[in-house]
Every structure is written in structure tokens, then in C-alpha cells.
Enzyme design. Structure first.
Site, mmCIF file in Angstrom:
data_model
loop_
_atom_site.group_PDB
_atom_site.id
_atom_site.type_symbol
_atom_site.label_atom_id
_atom_site.label_comp_id
_atom_site.label_asym_id
_atom_site.label_seq_id
_atom_site.Cartn_x
_atom_site.Cartn_y
_atom_site.Cartn_z
ATOM 1 N N SER A 117 0.828 -1.204 0.000
ATOM 2 C CA SER A 117 0.000 0.000 0.000
ATOM 3 C C SER A 117 0.859 1.251 0.000
ATOM 4 O O SER A 117 1.964 1.253 0.560
ATOM 5 C CB SER A 117 -0.858 -0.009 1.261
ATOM 6 O OG SER A 117 -1.466 1.243 1.467
ATOM 7 N N TYR A 141 -1.455 -0.020 10.415
ATOM 8 C CA TYR A 141 -1.763 -0.630 9.119
ATOM 9 C C TYR A 141 -0.572 -0.481 8.162
ATOM 10 O O TYR A 141 -0.090 -1.453 7.580
ATOM 11 C CB TYR A 141 -3.021 0.009 8.501
ATOM 12 C CG TYR A 141 -3.188 -0.361 7.055
ATOM 13 C CD1 TYR A 141 -3.555 -1.656 6.699
ATOM 14 C CD2 TYR A 141 -2.910 0.552 6.029
ATOM 15 C CE1 TYR A 141 -3.658 -2.016 5.367
ATOM 16 C CE2 TYR A 141 -3.009 0.196 4.705
ATOM 17 C CZ TYR A 141 -3.379 -1.092 4.378
ATOM 18 O OH TYR A 141 -3.465 -1.464 3.065
ATOM 19 N N LYS A 145 2.157 -3.331 6.495
ATOM 20 C CA LYS A 145 2.418 -3.518 5.063
ATOM 21 C C LYS A 145 3.921 -3.404 4.782
ATOM 22 O O LYS A 145 4.470 -4.144 3.966
ATOM 23 C CB LYS A 145 1.625 -2.504 4.239
ATOM 24 C CG LYS A 145 0.144 -2.829 4.172
ATOM 25 C CD LYS A 145 -0.083 -4.125 3.391
ATOM 26 C CE LYS A 145 -1.459 -4.704 3.536
ATOM 27 N NZ LYS A 145 -1.636 -5.986 2.834
#
Ligand code: WQD
Length: 326
Positions: A117, A141, A145
Site C-alpha cells: 500500500s 496498518y 504492510k
């Protein structure tokens, strides 16, 4: 080759599965159906219901289906939720990936495509973000990633697994109404939700250092994202020992205000937006340089913002028929 697509019953995953089958690649879906929807898996594509944290089940799926490549999308993906539940994000996104990679290497599967991402970049201070731009994620988050990319790359170095990490920018649109995103946590569906409720779309801050004061993002059609996976999978197959990290964007910035104006025009609601406070943690501008993906994969986005909003709106009307204007 047969590709195991984890998260293949999810919004992006279901588009990836279709892109593979349309390109005459065999696909098998592995999904725990926590947010995925079984009906999104096309007829003729096997669905294995299981968690990536269940190594034994993954191993069995790899051998039962003679899998020769994995495309890994199964993950948790909400920035705000990751702030509240960091341990859950690290478990699913990092430990889940570790378990999956253990099974993949034990089974001798040669290729691995990882869903990363633009969140890995955090608050980039550049006009166009290249893959060399420093990664300073701002949320658990984004951290999971980035840690995932490290795990994937380290495994490739140690075992010869060919890998590609695809850093998606802001994904929008749908390939068919029934495949549209059912979540309401990104700009386009959030604007639809406001309009459906008869409320003004919200702009989270218009005092950013951008041309119209609202945040600028690089929106990319989910069909283009799906095609990038096919291109990456084929690149890995033809060049064993590869390790790719690629931005998946269009290289074009669009502001929140422009997006809302376009949504208003497409939907016919024409409701002027209301400006509210900034949302904490939002970078002013995040726009990809998409040059490396073009050079490495020969891949380039085909769809524009109009295509994204039109197809996303068709998907919204499919689930919310009351949202249409009489
Ligand atoms: C876009 C812009 C908001 C809603 C996140 C993740 C990223 C990726 C995509 C998963 C921002 C503004 C939004 C609204 C608004 N996710 N906005 N009014 O934050 O760029 O990216 O989702 O991989 O990693 O970080 O996307 O769609 O939430 O917001 O003004 O009602 O729209 O402030 O500037 P974001 P988004």
C-alpha cells in the site's frame, strides 16, 4: 500455472481473480470470508474457506490444487481500526503472512505477489512518490504492510522465491456492480453515503498547501490494479529470482474537491460539500510515479477518474436503489 489468490472473495481480490481467469491463468481462492463474500468467486474457480493463520490448511490447499504461485491479498486494511487494534493488525497482516510464507516455501511454490500500500510512505514530502521515497508509515496498518514487504523480500533472498510487492494508491471503481466495494471507509463511498442520506459530502479540511486547499491523491481503477497483478505474476514466472517493489498508481493527482464535484455530476445529486476539520494523519499530497511499473511490467493504467466514479456509483445503486434521483 495455478495461482492461489488469498483474499480472492474481497473487493480487490475478486477483481484480481477475474483478471487471472480472463488472461487464461488458473485461479483458486483462499479466503476466511470474514469480510469476503463467497458469491464474488466466479463459477469454476475453487474456493477454499480458511485462515492464512492456519498453516496446515494453507499447506493442504497448496498441494491439493497443485499451486505454482501465490497472490496474497488477504489482510485487514482500515487505517483507523489499526490505531485501535494494532495487535490484531500485526497478527493478521504480519503473522498471517509469515505462516503463509512458511507454507509457500515448504511446498516449493516459486512465485509470490504481495498486496502492499501507499500507506508505507506515510507523509511523503515530494511531488511524485517513487519507490525510493523513504517509507515512514503513520499507522499500524502501514507498518504491517512495510513489515510484510520486508518479510517477503527476506524470504526471497533466502529461498529464491520470486516476489513482487505492489504498493496500491487509492483504489476505486468496480468491474461490475455486484463486485463493488461494500465498505464505506474511503472517499468515494463516503460521499455516496452522504448523498444517499440527503446530507452534504464532507471535505476534511481545505487549508492544506495544495492548489484548492484540499488533499490530493492518486486514484486508480480496481480493474487496472487487477491487471497489474497479472502482469506481475507473469513477470515473476519468466524471470526466477526476481524481487520487485512497484507503485500501482496513475501518476495523476486529483483533489478531494475535484472528486466530490465529479461525484455530484455523475450522481445528479449536485449537493455542495461542507468543509469540516482536518482528519488527523492525512498527508496533503500522495501521488505516485508509475514509471517503474511501466518499465518492469509494461503495465499502465487505462481508466480515468470518470470511469471509477461511474462504475462505483452503479455498484452503490445496486445495493442502495433508493440512492438514485427520480
Ligand atoms: C482520501 C482523501 C481524506 C472522506 C487510505 C489509506 C491507504 C489506502 C486507501 C488501503 C483524504 C478525504 C475522505 C470524506 C474527505 N488503503 N476525505 N471526506 O486516507 O488517502 O488512504 O485508504 O490500502 O493506505 O491510507 O483514503 O479515501 O480515506 O481519503 O475529505 O468523506 O479524502 O481526508 O484526504 P486515504 P481515503
Amino acid at each position: 500455472m495455478t495461482w492461489l489468490i488469498t483474499g480472492g472473495a474481497g473487493y480487490i481480490g475478486a477483481h484480481v481473480v477475474r483478471a487471472f481467469t480472463e488472461a487464461d491463468e488458473q485461479a483458486v481462492v483462499y479466503d476466511d470470508l470474514s469480510t469476503g463474500i463467497a458469491e464474488r468467486v466466479p463459477d469454476g474457480v475453487p474456493l477454499v474457506v480458511g485462515s492464512i493463520l492456519d498453516g496446515e490448511r494453507v499447506r493442504r490447499a497448496l498441494t491439493d490444487h497443485h499451486v505454482t504461485g501465490v497472490v496474497h491479498l488477504a489482510a485487514k486494511k482500515q487505517v483507523g481500526e489499526s490505531m485501535e487494534q494494532p495487535l490484531r493488525y500485526y497478527r493478521d497482516n504480519v503473522e498471517g503472512l509469515r505462516v503463509l510464507l512458511e507454507a509457500v516455501t515448504a511446498a516449493g511454490v516459486p512465485s509470490f505477489v504481495f498486496s502492499s500500500s501507499a500507506a508505507v510512505y506515510g507523509m511523503p514530502d515530494v511531488d511524485l512518490v517513487t519507490e525510493e521515497t523513504p517509507c515512514v508509515p503513520l499507522s499500524p496498518y502501514g507498518e504491517t504492510k512495510l513489515a510484510g514487504e520486508w518479510l517477503v523480500r527476506a524470504t526471497g533472498r533466502a529461498t529464491g522465491l520470486s516476489t513482487a510487492s505492489l504498493r496500491y494508491f487509492n483504489v476505486a471503481g468496480a468491474g461490475a456492480p455486484e463486485l463493488a466495494d461494500t465498505g464505506v471507509s474511503n472517499l468515494v463511498p463516503m460521499v455516496f453515503e452522504q448523498l444517499t442520506a440527503g446530507a452534504p459530502p464532507r471535505i476534511f479540511g481545505d487549508d492544506y498547501p495544495t492548489p484548492d486547499g484540499t488533499c490530493v491523491r492518486d486514484y486508480i481503477h480496481v480493474l487496472d490494479v487487477a491487471d497489474a497483478h497479472v502482469a506481475a505474476a507473469r513477470a515473476l514466472r519468466s524471470a526466477p529470482g526476481t524481487a520487485l517493489t512497484l507503485n500501482i498508481g496513475r501518476g495523476e493527482g486529483v483533489s478531494v474537491r475535484e472528486m466530490i464535484d465529479r461525484v455530484n455530476a455523475v450522481t445528479g445529486h449536485e449537493r455542495p460539500p461542507a468543509v469540516t476539520d482536518r482528519r488527523p494523519g492525512d498527508p496533503a499530497r500522495v501521488v505516485a510515479s508509475a514509471d517503474r511499473a511501466a518499465a518492469e511490467l509494461g503495465w499502465k493504467a487505462k481508466y480515468d477518474v470518470q470511469d471509477m466514479i461511474t462504475s462505483a456509483w452503479a455498484g452503490w445503486l445496486h445495493r442502495h436503489p433508493e440512492a438514485g434521483r427520480d
